[in-house]
Design an enzyme around this catalytic site. Structure first.
Site, PDB file in Angstrom:
ATOM      1  N   ASP A 141       0.695  -1.117  -0.013  1.00  0.00           N
ATOM      2  CA  ASP A 141      -0.020   0.208  -0.016  1.00  0.00           C
ATOM      3  C   ASP A 141       0.746   1.128  -0.099  1.00  0.00           C
ATOM      4  O   ASP A 141       0.499   2.385   0.474  1.00  0.00           O
ATOM      5  CB  ASP A 141      -0.896  -0.007   1.238  1.00  0.00           C
ATOM      6  CG  ASP A 141      -2.023   1.139   1.082  1.00  0.00           C
ATOM      7  OD1 ASP A 141      -2.521   1.521   2.115  1.00  0.00           O
ATOM      8  OD2 ASP A 141      -2.298   1.576  -0.127  1.00  0.00           O
ATOM      9  N   LYS A 144       2.909   3.435  -5.678  1.00  0.00           N
ATOM     10  CA  LYS A 144       2.403   2.431  -6.379  1.00  0.00           C
ATOM     11  C   LYS A 144       3.478   1.803  -7.549  1.00  0.00           C
ATOM     12  O   LYS A 144       3.428   0.700  -7.872  1.00  0.00           O
ATOM     13  CB  LYS A 144       1.034   2.979  -7.205  1.00  0.00           C
ATOM     14  CG  LYS A 144       0.114   3.733  -6.497  1.00  0.00           C
ATOM     15  CD  LYS A 144      -0.117   2.446  -5.285  1.00  0.00           C
ATOM     16  CE  LYS A 144      -0.884   3.426  -4.092  1.00  0.00           C
ATOM     17  NZ  LYS A 144      -0.795   2.507  -2.712  1.00  0.00           N
ATOM     18  N   ASP A 169      -3.418  -2.984  -2.443  1.00  0.00           N
ATOM     19  CA  ASP A 169      -4.240  -1.927  -2.666  1.00  0.00           C
ATOM     20  C   ASP A 169      -4.062  -1.188  -3.867  1.00  0.00           C
ATOM     21  O   ASP A 169      -2.967  -1.058  -4.399  1.00  0.00           O
ATOM     22  CB  ASP A 169      -4.241  -0.931  -1.418  1.00  0.00           C
ATOM     23  CG  ASP A 169      -5.381  -0.133  -1.459  1.00  0.00           C
ATOM     24  OD1 ASP A 169      -5.389   1.023  -0.739  1.00  0.00           O
ATOM     25  OD2 ASP A 169      -6.531  -0.560  -1.795  1.00  0.00           O
ATOM     26  N   ASN A 170      -5.020  -0.522  -4.344  1.00  0.00           N
ATOM     27  CA  ASN A 170      -5.259   0.597  -5.336  1.00  0.00           C
ATOM     28  C   ASN A 170      -4.541   0.161  -6.762  1.00  0.00           C
ATOM     29  O   ASN A 170      -4.012   0.801  -7.545  1.00  0.00           O
ATOM     30  CB  ASN A 170      -4.006   1.614  -4.990  1.00  0.00           C
ATOM     31  CG  ASN A 170      -4.297   2.366  -3.452  1.00  0.00           C
ATOM     32  OD1 ASN A 170      -3.517   2.259  -2.722  1.00  0.00           O
ATOM     33  ND2 ASN A 170      -5.467   2.852  -3.532  1.00  0.00           N
ATOM     34  N   GLU A 199     -11.229   4.348  -1.324  1.00  0.00           N
ATOM     35  CA  GLU A 199     -11.707   4.853   0.003  1.00  0.00           C
ATOM     36  C   GLU A 199     -12.506   6.061   0.022  1.00  0.00           C
ATOM     37  O   GLU A 199     -12.320   7.071  -0.512  1.00  0.00           O
ATOM     38  CB  GLU A 199     -10.672   4.801   0.976  1.00  0.00           C
ATOM     39  CG  GLU A 199      -9.417   5.704   0.506  1.00  0.00           C
ATOM     40  CD  GLU A 199      -8.254   5.099  -0.167  1.00  0.00           C
ATOM     41  OE1 GLU A 199      -8.627   3.667  -0.750  1.00  0.00           O
ATOM     42  OE2 GLU A 199      -7.079   5.396  -0.415  1.00  0.00           O
TER      43      GLU A 199
END
Ligand code: 75Z
Ligand code: MG
Length: 214
Positions: A141, A144, A169-170, A199
């Protein structure tokens, strides 16, 4: 008040959350970030997906890359079996200082080890520093564009074993296209996408769960 967003989040936790109650810390941050000011926590919707994977894996050794305010560290630590440890890595000392206080307020500090510095420096020293053989579960997380190089580095450093699970995540927003292509295309990973939302928003995002096959 507080000059930075993480400081304002910490202030809200101290004002509204019950000391020693991890769930109330998580709920307080979600409420604040949904209704007052957005922040890049994994959040309640994707957090539920993360919770289910943590409960399924019951990791004895877990790594989180990208602590930020400590929201997911608190969320994860509250689900860990006894004697298991979450090592969470944060690059930004301001974020790390806030996260330590959020983790302490939640009462999970004896399950969490927060380390500061660049992942590229720390990953090669983890085995020695922490007497580890490998991680059962890794939550990516952080930046990236670090997901892929850090995954390759963990492979090279022998930190992944057959069955180790990566949770990222993401993968849609902000996105980690090179990482997705790698884990989805490699015969060494079995990958699955959990569709969700960024989120506290309606923007599409998701979590990629990838099992390392060795
Ligand atoms: O950048 C993110 N997260 C990364 C923070 C971080 N916090 N710590 C690090 C670190 C970087 C090197 C490291 N090396 C070792 N630890 C490290 C930690 N990086 C992030 C951004 C968004 C986002 C979405 C839409 C927008 F319009 C704007 C933003 C959403 C998210 O859920 C995120 O997780
Ligand atoms: Mg994130």
């Amino acid at each position: 008040y507080g000059s930075t967003r993480p400081e304002r989040i910490l202030a809200e936790v101290k004002r509204k959350a019950t000391r020693g109650d991890a769930r109330s810390v998580v709920d307080t941050i979600d409420q604040y970030c949904r209704h007052q000011e957005w922040a890049m926590n994994v959040g309640d919707e994707k957090g539920t997906i993360l919770d289910s994977i943590v409960c399924e894996v019951k990791p004895m050794a877990m790594l989180e890359l990208g602590t930020y305010c400590g929201y997911s560290a608190v969320r994860i630590a509250s689900l860990l079996p006894p004697n298991s440890r979450l090592i969470t890595m944060e690059f930004n000392p301001v974020f790390a200082a806030i996260a330590r206080q959020v983790i302490a307020w939640a009462g999970v500090e004896d399950k969490v080890v927060l380390i500061e510095g660049p992942s590229g420096d720390w990953i090669p020293k983890m085995k020695k520093e922490f007497g580890l053989t490998s991680f059962d579960l890794v939550f990516l997380d952080h930046w990236k564009d670090c997901y892929l190089p850090d995954t390759k580095l963990m492979e090279e450093c022998g930190l992944l074993r057959t069955g180790s699970i990566l949770v990222a995540d993401n993968v849609i927003c902000p996105g980690a296209p090179d990482y997705l292509e790698y884990v989805r295309g490699s015969p060494r990973y079995e990958s699955k996408y959990f569709r969700s939302h960024l989120e506290y928003t309606r923007v599409e995002d998701g979590i990629e769960k990838s099992v390392f096959l060795g």
